[in-house]
Design an enzyme around this catalytic site. Structure first.
Site, short mmCIF file in Angstrom:
data_model
loop_
_atom_site.label_atom_id
_atom_site.label_comp_id
_atom_site.label_asym_id
_atom_site.label_seq_id
_atom_site.Cartn_x
_atom_site.Cartn_y
_atom_site.Cartn_z
N GLY A 1 -2.56 -37.06 -20.02
CA GLY A 1 -1.41 -38.20 -20.59
C GLY A 1 -0.96 -39.02 -19.39
O GLY A 1 -0.99 -38.70 -18.35
N CYS B 1 0.70 -32.95 -13.35
CA CYS B 1 1.05 -34.28 -13.74
C CYS B 1 0.29 -34.99 -12.71
O CYS B 1 0.33 -34.67 -11.70
CB CYS B 1 2.66 -34.55 -13.41
SG CYS B 1 3.29 -36.17 -13.60
N LEU B 2 -0.07 -36.28 -13.13
CA LEU B 2 -1.12 -37.22 -12.19
C LEU B 2 -0.10 -37.85 -11.02
O LEU B 2 -0.59 -38.29 -10.08
CB LEU B 2 -1.54 -38.48 -12.96
CG LEU B 2 -2.70 -38.11 -13.84
CD1 LEU B 2 -3.09 -39.18 -14.82
CD2 LEU B 2 -3.89 -37.63 -12.93
N HIS C 1 6.02 -33.65 -22.34
CA HIS C 1 5.98 -34.01 -20.80
C HIS C 1 5.94 -35.56 -20.85
O HIS C 1 6.87 -36.26 -19.87
CB HIS C 1 4.66 -33.52 -20.32
CG HIS C 1 4.24 -34.00 -18.92
ND1 HIS C 1 4.23 -32.84 -17.99
CD2 HIS C 1 4.28 -34.94 -18.30
CE1 HIS C 1 3.69 -33.48 -16.98
NE2 HIS C 1 3.75 -34.74 -16.88
N GLU C 2 5.19 -36.29 -21.48
CA GLU C 2 5.02 -37.89 -21.28
C GLU C 2 6.66 -38.28 -21.85
O GLU C 2 7.09 -39.35 -21.20
CB GLU C 2 4.11 -38.28 -22.28
CG GLU C 2 2.64 -37.48 -21.89
CD GLU C 2 2.49 -37.88 -20.36
OE1 GLU C 2 2.81 -39.06 -19.66
OE2 GLU C 2 1.68 -37.04 -19.86
N HIS D 1 9.09 -38.36 -19.30
CA HIS D 1 8.81 -39.29 -18.17
C HIS D 1 9.67 -40.59 -18.46
O HIS D 1 10.07 -41.20 -17.87
CB HIS D 1 7.40 -39.77 -18.06
CG HIS D 1 6.75 -39.01 -17.21
ND1 HIS D 1 6.97 -38.75 -15.81
CD2 HIS D 1 5.45 -38.13 -17.35
CE1 HIS D 1 6.09 -38.29 -15.15
NE2 HIS D 1 4.94 -37.85 -16.11
N GLN E 1 4.74 -44.35 -14.57
CA GLN E 1 3.86 -43.70 -13.63
C GLN E 1 2.76 -44.99 -13.14
O GLN E 1 2.06 -44.89 -12.15
CB GLN E 1 2.74 -42.70 -14.35
CG GLN E 1 3.83 -41.34 -14.52
CD GLN E 1 2.70 -40.36 -15.33
OE1 GLN E 1 2.39 -40.30 -16.28
NE2 GLN E 1 2.35 -39.71 -14.36
CO CO Z 1 3.22 -36.39 -15.90
#
Ligand code: CO
Length: 151
Positions: free
Chosen positions: A47, A89-90, A131-132, A135, A52
């Site tokens: 995701g 997480c990326l 999670h997303e 963000h 991000q």
């Molecule tokens: Co993340």
């Protein structure tokens, strides 16, 4: 489509609150496509939120193996249960930790055509929604980690 650069931990943009999208137009759809391309480029990305890639709009792409979801203004409207899950997480390369998340969530969002959708999920997809969407409010998973893991 274009690959975007992923912002990593330490950049203050990850802490900002993203803005609602008023109109789902071609510009928004182009951003969603870029986000998807960027997520798939990083093979383990399940995701990605727009912040991000430096865009403070409430946009999320998710693919947990059952197809691509493009979400505009997603919000959690119902949760049930809670359990411990493993997250990464990326924006936090090589960081893994245990987080407590709801077992089931229902979200509302707009799709890429601007239509209202309601999705219910459990397990990994529910975790990913939480999670997303975090963000979009400047919350990162490490805020919620109860134990870091060496993976
Ligand atoms: Co993340």
């Amino acid at each position: 489509m274009a690959l975007r650069t992923i912002i990593v931990n330490g950049d203050p943009i990850l802490r900002k609150k993203s803005r609602q999208v008023d109109q789902v137009d071609d510009r928004i759809r182009a951003i969603l496509n870029d986000m998807a391309e960027t997520m798939y480029h990083h093979g383990n990305g399940a995701g990605l939120a727009a912040c991000q890639v430096g865009i403070l709009k409430r946009l999320v792409v998710i693919d947990m193996g059952d197809g691509l979801l493009k979400l505009v203004n997603p919000k959690v409207v119902e949760t049930s249960g809670s359990h411990e899950v493993i997250e990464g997480c990326l924006s936090f390369p090589n960081v893994w930790g245990i987080v407590v998340r709801p077992e089931k969530v229902t979200i509302e969002a707009l799709n890429e055509n601007g239509e209202k959708i309601t999705l219910s999920a459990e397990g990994d997809l529910a975790k990913c929604f939480c999670h997303e969407i975090d963000h979009l409010d400047g919350i990162v998973f490490t805020d919620k980690v109860i134990k870091y893991l060496d993976l």
